[in-house]
Motif scaffolding. Structure first.
Motif, PDB file in Angstrom:
ATOM      1  N   ARG A 118       0.843  -1.723  -0.232  1.00  0.00           N
ATOM      2  CA  ARG A 118       0.079  -0.005  -0.173  1.00  0.00           C
ATOM      3  C   ARG A 118       1.028   1.643   0.233  1.00  0.00           C
ATOM      4  NH1 ARG A 118      -5.613  -0.537   1.508  1.00  0.00           N
ATOM      5  NH2 ARG A 118      -5.192   2.256   2.283  1.00  0.00           N
ATOM      6  N   PHE A 119       0.193   2.394  -1.006  1.00  0.00           N
ATOM      7  CA  PHE A 119       1.196   3.366  -0.687  1.00  0.00           C
ATOM      8  C   PHE A 119       0.851   4.482   1.181  1.00  0.00           C
ATOM      9  CE2 PHE A 119       0.132   3.919  -4.540  1.00  0.00           C
ATOM     10  CZ  PHE A 119       0.948   4.487  -5.598  1.00  0.00           C
ATOM     11  N   GLU A 120       1.862   4.932   1.845  1.00  0.00           N
ATOM     12  CA  GLU A 120       1.942   5.765   2.640  1.00  0.00           C
ATOM     13  C   GLU A 120       2.296   6.689   2.821  1.00  0.00           C
ATOM     14  OE1 GLU A 120       4.085   3.462   5.738  1.00  0.00           O
ATOM     15  OE2 GLU A 120       4.042   1.454   4.306  1.00  0.00           O
ATOM     16  N   LEU A 121       1.039   7.281   2.742  1.00  0.00           N
ATOM     17  CA  LEU A 121       1.954   9.374   2.718  1.00  0.00           C
ATOM     18  C   LEU A 121       2.024   9.334   3.604  1.00  0.00           C
ATOM     19  CD1 LEU A 121      -0.766  11.990   0.535  1.00  0.00           C
ATOM     20  CD2 LEU A 121       1.425  12.075   3.170  1.00  0.00           C
ATOM     21  N   VAL A 122       3.475   9.869   3.903  1.00  0.00           N
ATOM     22  CA  VAL A 122       4.092  10.679   5.653  1.00  0.00           C
ATOM     23  C   VAL A 122       4.180  12.322   4.837  1.00  0.00           C
ATOM     24  CG1 VAL A 122       5.998  10.721   6.432  1.00  0.00           C
ATOM     25  CG2 VAL A 122       5.354   8.639   6.079  1.00  0.00           C
ATOM     26  N   SER A 123       3.824  12.594   6.355  1.00  0.00           N
ATOM     27  CA  SER A 123       3.822  14.347   5.778  1.00  0.00           C
ATOM     28  C   SER A 123       3.610  15.155   7.408  1.00  0.00           C
ATOM     29  CB  SER A 123       3.124  15.074   4.957  1.00  0.00           C
ATOM     30  OG  SER A 123       2.940  16.604   5.043  1.00  0.00           O
ATOM     31  N   ASP A 124       4.360  16.886   7.940  1.00  0.00           N
ATOM     32  CA  ASP A 124       4.786  17.551   8.457  1.00  0.00           C
ATOM     33  C   ASP A 124       3.321  18.188   8.673  1.00  0.00           C
ATOM     34  OD1 ASP A 124       7.159  16.547   8.571  1.00  0.00           O
ATOM     35  OD2 ASP A 124       7.991  18.221   7.985  1.00  0.00           O
ATOM     36  N   TYR A 125       2.494  17.972   7.467  1.00  0.00           N
ATOM     37  CA  TYR A 125       1.173  18.922   7.638  1.00  0.00           C
ATOM     38  C   TYR A 125      -0.112  17.769   7.267  1.00  0.00           C
ATOM     39  CZ  TYR A 125       3.709  20.116   3.459  1.00  0.00           C
ATOM     40  OH  TYR A 125       3.911  19.730   1.764  1.00  0.00           O
ATOM     41  N   GLN A 126      -1.070  18.268   7.219  1.00  0.00           N
ATOM     42  CA  GLN A 126      -2.578  17.689   6.332  1.00  0.00           C
ATOM     43  C   GLN A 126      -3.131  18.874   6.092  1.00  0.00           C
ATOM     44  OE1 GLN A 126      -4.093  14.958   8.256  1.00  0.00           O
ATOM     45  NE2 GLN A 126      -1.818  14.899   9.178  1.00  0.00           N
ATOM     46  N   MET A 177      -2.576  16.584  -5.708  1.00  0.00           N
ATOM     47  CA  MET A 177      -2.102  15.011  -6.243  1.00  0.00           C
ATOM     48  C   MET A 177      -1.472  13.702  -5.176  1.00  0.00           C
ATOM     49  SD  MET A 177       0.187  16.151  -9.212  1.00  0.00           S
ATOM     50  CE  MET A 177       0.393  17.208  -8.710  1.00  0.00           C
ATOM     51  N   ALA A 178      -0.943  14.037  -4.375  1.00  0.00           N
ATOM     52  CA  ALA A 178       0.263  12.595  -3.198  1.00  0.00           C
ATOM     53  C   ALA A 178      -1.222  12.206  -2.603  1.00  0.00           C
ATOM     54  CB  ALA A 178       1.331  13.867  -2.183  1.00  0.00           C
ATOM     55  N   GLN A 179      -1.864  13.464  -2.440  1.00  0.00           N
ATOM     56  CA  GLN A 179      -3.201  13.378  -1.041  1.00  0.00           C
ATOM     57  C   GLN A 179      -4.812  11.881  -2.046  1.00  0.00           C
ATOM     58  OE1 GLN A 179      -4.233  13.130   2.235  1.00  0.00           O
ATOM     59  NE2 GLN A 179      -2.239  14.516   2.714  1.00  0.00           N
TER      60      GLN A 179
END
Ligand SMILES: Nc1ncnc2c1ncn2[C@@H]1O[C@H](COP(=O)(O)OP(=O)(O)OP(=O)(O)O)[C@@H](O)[C@H]1O
Ligand SMILES: [Mg+2]
Length: 776
Positions: free
Chosen positions: A93-101, A138-140
C-alpha cells in the motif's frame, strides 16, 4: 483480453456547480476578447529560446510519404493494451508521510477528485491557484485511491522538484524517475546543408538508464508506484510483451546450474565481466554467480550453487562484498528495454532485410548512389550485430519489426506499461499538453532527414513519439493540474474543474501594483532597484523578469555595479545549474534573480517577497495572461509577497490577470476573516534542500593530487577526516566528467585495497555528483 480506453460518457453532473460553468464561460469570453486585442500571432514563434509550437492539434502528416514502400493509409488503429503479467511484489500500500495535513481548499479538492475518479470520469481538471499546494493534493489523491500514478512534467527542473517532493511524501513506496536520454543528450541527426552526421550520444547516462529500468520494472512488479516523467515518456520503448517475457525467476531449491543461468543472462544482454563488476554485468567464481541487476545502484545479487541446485541467494554490497540480506526469490529483468526473444528477432531480421533491399534498390534507381551505399553498409552491419548478439546500436529504430507492428502504427511506450487503473497527472497542463502535441512533429523531420539520406530505413520513423490523438486514446484516467488550465483540458471536462483558491496557510494572492515604465527623471530600472533594496533589507528575495536576454544581461550587470547580489537565469543554463541557482537564492547566497521566461509555473520559492515584471504592457507570449498569472504566483508563497508591473498602459492580459487576482484575494480574505485565520508564509523545506541529493552539505571529497580542488563555496560540508572540498559541478574550469572518472578510479582502488570505508565514502560522493548532474 483487449482493453479499450474508458469510453464511458462523462458525467458533467458529478461535481460541477453552475457557478463554475459560468466562470469558465466568462473566462472563455474574456480570452476570446483578449485574443482579438492581441497582435496577430504567427503560427510558430520563437521567443528568446522558447519554442512555441503554435497549434498543437494540427497534423500535417501523410503516411504515404512516411512509408517509402507507398503502402496505403495505415489500417484503423486500435490502441494496443497488452495483458500485463502478474506482479511479483504486488499488494503493497501507499503510505503518505507528511508533517502537515490538507488545509484550505485542499480537503474539498481531494474529496472531489477522488469521488469523480471513482465515478470513472476520464478527465478532470484541478485548477489550483499558484502556491495552493497542488502537489500535496495529488499525493493525497494517490494515497486515498491507492492507485499507481504517472506524473507528467514539462521540464527537468520541475520533474526533479516533483521527484524530490514525492520521494519525501512516499518514502516507503516506489517513486521512480523516467526521462529520456534525449532530455540530456543529442539524438542522432543529419544536417544536409553542412553534411554533418551527429551520432546519438553513445555514452548513455548511467543514472538515467538505471532509473528508467527501475521505473519499468517497478510498474510491472508493484502496485505502489509513482513515476515522475517528462513528456518524453510518449517516445517508444521496447514492448511490454518482450520486456516482461525476457525475465527469469530463481529461488533457493531451484534446479539450475551456473552455465544455464549464465546463458540466460547473456540472452538478457548482461555482460560477463569477472574483473570489473558494474551494473548490467555478472561474474562467475566457482559456485558463486554474482549479478548486478540493471535497476540497482549499489546492490547486487549472489547466487550460490550446490551442484545443479540453487542453494542460496543473497543481496550484497558490490563494493564491499558485504552481505546485506537473504533473498527468497529474485526476478531478473533484461539489461535493455529492447531485448527481444529469439523467434521474434529472427522474423524481424527477415523483414528488415526485405525493407533494406527494396530501399537500396530505390536509391539506386533514382541515382542516389551514395545514399544507397550508405544504407546498405549501415543496415548490413546492424543485421550482423543483431544476429550475433541480439542487439545493435540504435536498435530502437527497428522497433516496428521488433514489436511486430504495422507501418504507421505507434510504437510501444510507457503508456502500454502502466496498468488500467493508473492515474495520469499532467502537471502544469497548460504547458505540458501542448508539448505532448508538439513532440511528434519535431521528431518527424529529424527522422525523415535520416531516412532520406540513407542513414536509416524509412521504418525508423515508426520509432517515434505518440501523436497527440494516440496519446489521447492510450491514456487512462487523467487529472490535469494547473493554475491556468489550457483550452484542451477544459474542453475535455466540458468546463468542469475542481478548484483550490484558498491556500493551505491562509496566504492571499499578492497585491499587484502598476507603475510607469518611465517617469520624471526615473525609469523602471531605478524603481526596481530601490524596491529591491527595501525588500532585501527586510530579508526577502526578489525575482525580476525582462523581455530580452540582452536586457537581462545588462540589468544584472548594472545591479551588480550597484552593489546588489544578483544572478541571471536563461535558457542556456543547464538544469543542474538552474536548480543550484534557485537553491542559492533560497539560501540567501544572493538576493535577486533575473529571468525571462523561467521564473514561472511550479517553482517553489517561499522566500520570494517581490516580483518585478518589467515592460508588462508589451503584449505577447511573455506578457500573456498566463505568463503574468504564473509569474505573479511566485510571490504567493510569502505573507509579505507583492508584485510590481511596470507598464505605461494596461493591456487586456494585464487587466484580466489583475482582475482575477483581485477576485481571488477578496474570496481569500473573506475566508480568513470567517475562519479567524492569520496568513502564514509557507515553510517549505529549506532543510530538505540541504539534505536532498543535490544539497551541498554532503560529504565532500578531494580530487586527488592533480585535482584543482577549491574550497566548497558554502563551507558547510561536514567533511569527515581527510575529506577535502570538491568544486561543484558547473564551477568554472571544472571538468565534471574527468572528476567523476577519477573518483571512480579511486573508489575501485580503495576497494581493491580493502579500504571499504573509504570506498563507500567515495561511492556516496560519486552518487551525489551523478544526481547533481541530473539536477536532482
Ligand atoms: N497543507 C499544507 N500545509 C502547509 N504547507 C503546504 C500544504 N500543502 C502544500 N504546502 C506547501 O505549499 C507550497 C506550495 O505548494 P505547491 O508547490 O504544490 O504549489 P502549487 O499549487 O503546485 O503552485 P504552482 O501553481 O506555483 O505550481 C509547498 O512548499 C508545499 O510544501
Ligand atoms: Mg505546482
Amino acid at each position: 483480453m483487449a482493453r479499450t480506453p474508458s469510453s464511458r460518457p462523462r458525467k458533467p453532473n458529478a461535481h460541477p456547480t453552475t457557478d463554475k460553468m459560468q466562470a469558465w464561460e466568462n473566462i472563455k469570453k474574456l480570452r476570446a476578447e483578449a485574443d482579438a486585442l492581441d497582435d496577430p500571432k504567427p503560427n510558430a514563434q520563437t521567443v528568446t529560446g522558447v519554442e512555441f509550437a503554435g497549434d498543437p492539434f494540427v497534423y500535417d502528416f501523410d503516411y504515404n510519404v512516411l512509408d517509402a514502400r507507398g503502402s496505403a493509409a495505415p489500417p484503423a488503429w486500435q490502441p494496443h493494451r497488452p495483458d500485463l503479467p502478474e506482479k511479483f511484489e504486488g499488494g503493497k500500500r501507499f503510505e503518505l508521510v507528511s508533517d502537515y495535513q490538507p488545509a484550505g481548499d485542499q480537503p474539498a479538492a481531494i474529496e472531489a477528485l477522488c469521488a469523480a475518479a471513482q465515478e470513472g470520469d476520464k478527465d478532470q481538471v484541478l485548477l489550483g491557484v499558484t502556491g495552493s499546494g497542488k502537489t500535496f493534493t495529488m499525493a493525497q489523491v494517490i494515497n486515498r485511491l491507492q492507485r499507481p500514478a504517472l506524473i507528467l512534467a514539462h521540464n527537468k527542473t520541475l520533474a526533479a522538484q516533483l521527484y524530490g517532493e514525492f520521494k519525501n511524501f512516499f518514502p516507503n513506496n516506489a517513486v521512480e524517475y523516467f526521462v529520456s536520454y534525449y532530455d540530456y543528450y543529442q539524438p542522432e541527426a543529419y544536417v544536409p546543408r553542412t553534411d554533418t552526421y551527429i551520432e546519438k550520444e553513445s555514452n548513455i547516462n548511467e543514472q538515467i538508464d538505471r532509473m528508467r529500468h527501475a521505473a519499468t520494472r517497478a510498474i510491472l512488479e508493484r502496485d505502489d508506484v509513482i513515476i515522475i516523467s517528462s513528456v518524453s515518456c510518449i517516445y517508444g520503448i521496447g514492448s511490454v510483451e518482450s520486456y516482461s517475457s525476457m525475465t527469469f525467476v530463481l529461488k533457493p531449491g531451484d534446479r539450475a546450474d551456473p552455465q544455464t543461468v549464465t546463458r540466460d543472462l547473456v540472452a538478457l544482454q548482461y555482460k560477463r565481466n569477472d574483473i570489473y563488476f558494474a551494473r548490467g554485468n555478472f561474474r562467475l567464481r566457482g559456485d558463486a554467480l554474482d549479478i548486478f541487476p540493471a535497476h540497482y545502484e549499489d546492490r547486487a545479487w549472489r547466487i550460490l550453487f550446490f551442484g545443479d541446485e540453487v542453494e542460496a541467494i543473497h543481496e550484497f554490497d558490490p563494493l564491499t562484498g558485504k552481505k546485506t540480506a537473504d533473498l527468497e526469490a529474485i526476478k531478473v529483468y533484461a539489461n535493455s528495454h529492447h531485448t527481444t526473444p529469439r523467434p521474434t528477432l529472427s522474423q524481424a531480421i527477415e523483414k528488415i532485410k526485405a525493407e533494406a533491399k527494396a530501399r537500396v534498390e530505390w536509391f539506386e534507381q533514382n541515382g542516389l548512389l551514395i545514399e544507397g551505399q550508405r544504407l546498405k553498409q549501415r543496415t548490413d552491419f546492424d543485421l550482423e550485430m543483431l544476429l550475433a548478439t541480439g542487439s545493435c546500436a540504435g536498435i530502437e529504430n527497428y522497433s516496428r519489426y521488433l514489436s511486430g507492428r504495422n507501418p504507421g502504427e505507434p510504437p510501444p511506450t510507457m503508456f502500454e506499461y502502466i496498468p488500467d487503473n493508473a492515474l495520469v497527472f499532467v502537471d502544469e497542463s497548460h504547458v505540458t499538453i501542448p508539448q505532448i502535441g508538439g513532440m511528434f512533429r519535431g521528431d518527424y523531420s529529424r527522422k525523415k532527414t535520416l531516412s532520406d539520406y540513407g542513414f536509416r530505413l524509412p521504418s525508423c520513423m515508426d520509432n517515434r513519439p505518440l501523436r497527440f490523438e494516440e496519446w489521447d486514446a492510450m491514456r487512462p484516467q487523467t487529472i490535469s493540474v494547473s493554475a491556468t488550465p489550457g483550452p484542451w483540458e477544459m474542453n475535455q471536462t466540458g468546463g468542469v474543474f475542481v478548484e483550490q483558491v484558498i491556500r493551505p496557510t491562509g496566504l492571499i494572492d499578492p497585491p499587484v501594483e502598476i507603475r510607469p515604465v518611465t517617469g520624471q527623471g526615473f525609469t523602471q530600472v531605478d524603481d526596481c532597484i530601490a524596491e529591491s533594496r527595501t525588500t532585501i533589507a527586510a530579508g526577502g528575495r526578489v525575482l525580476v523578469t525582462t523581455l530580452t536576454k540582452k536586457m537581462a544581461e545588462d540589468l544584472s550587470e548594472y545591479m551588480h555595479e550597484q552593489g546588489l547580489k544578483v544572478r541571471y537565469m536563461h535558457s542556456d543554463i543547464d538544469t543542474v545549474e538552474r536548480i543550484e541557482i534557485i537553491r542559492d537564492l533560497r539560501l540567501g547566497n544572493f538576493d535577486i534573480l533575473i529571468g525571462i521566461n523561467l521564473l514561472r509555473e511550479g517553482l517553489d520559492i517561499p522566500e520570494c517577497q517581490l516580483v518585478c515584471i518589467l515592460d508588462a504592457d508589451k503584449e505577447g507570449f511573455l506578457r500573456s495572461e498566463t505568463s503574468l498569472v504564473q509569474t505573479i504566483g511566485r510571490a504567493a508563497r510569502n505573507v509579505d509577497g507583492r508584485v510590481i508591473l511596470y507598464a505605461d498602459s494596461i493591456t487586456g492580459s494585464m487587466k484580466r490577470a489583475i482582475d482575477e487576482t483581485d477576485r481571488r484575494r477578496a474570496k481569500q480574505v473573506a475566508w480568513n476573516e470567517a475562519n479567524d485565520i492569520t496568513p502564514q508564509s509557507i515553510r517549505s523545506n529549506i532543510h530538505d534542500i540541504l539534505n536532498s541529493p543535490y544539497g551541498k552539505e554532503g560529504v565532500t571529497i578531494g580530487l586527488g593530487a592533480d585535482g584543482d580542488a577549491t574550497a566548497n563555496v558554502k563551507g558547510k560540508g561536514r567533511g569527515r577526516g581527510k575529506a577535502e572540498a570538491l568544486p561543484e559541478a558547473g564551477a568554472p574550469g571544472h571538468n565534471f566528467k574527468a572528476a567523476l572518472a577519477d573518483l571512480e578510479k579511486r573508489m575501485r582502488a580503495a576497494a581493491a585495497d580493502l579500504e571499504f570505508e573509504e570506498a563507500a565514502r567515495l561511492r556516496d560522493e560519486i552518487k551525489r555528483l551523478e544526481r547533481l548532474e541530473l539536477g536532482m
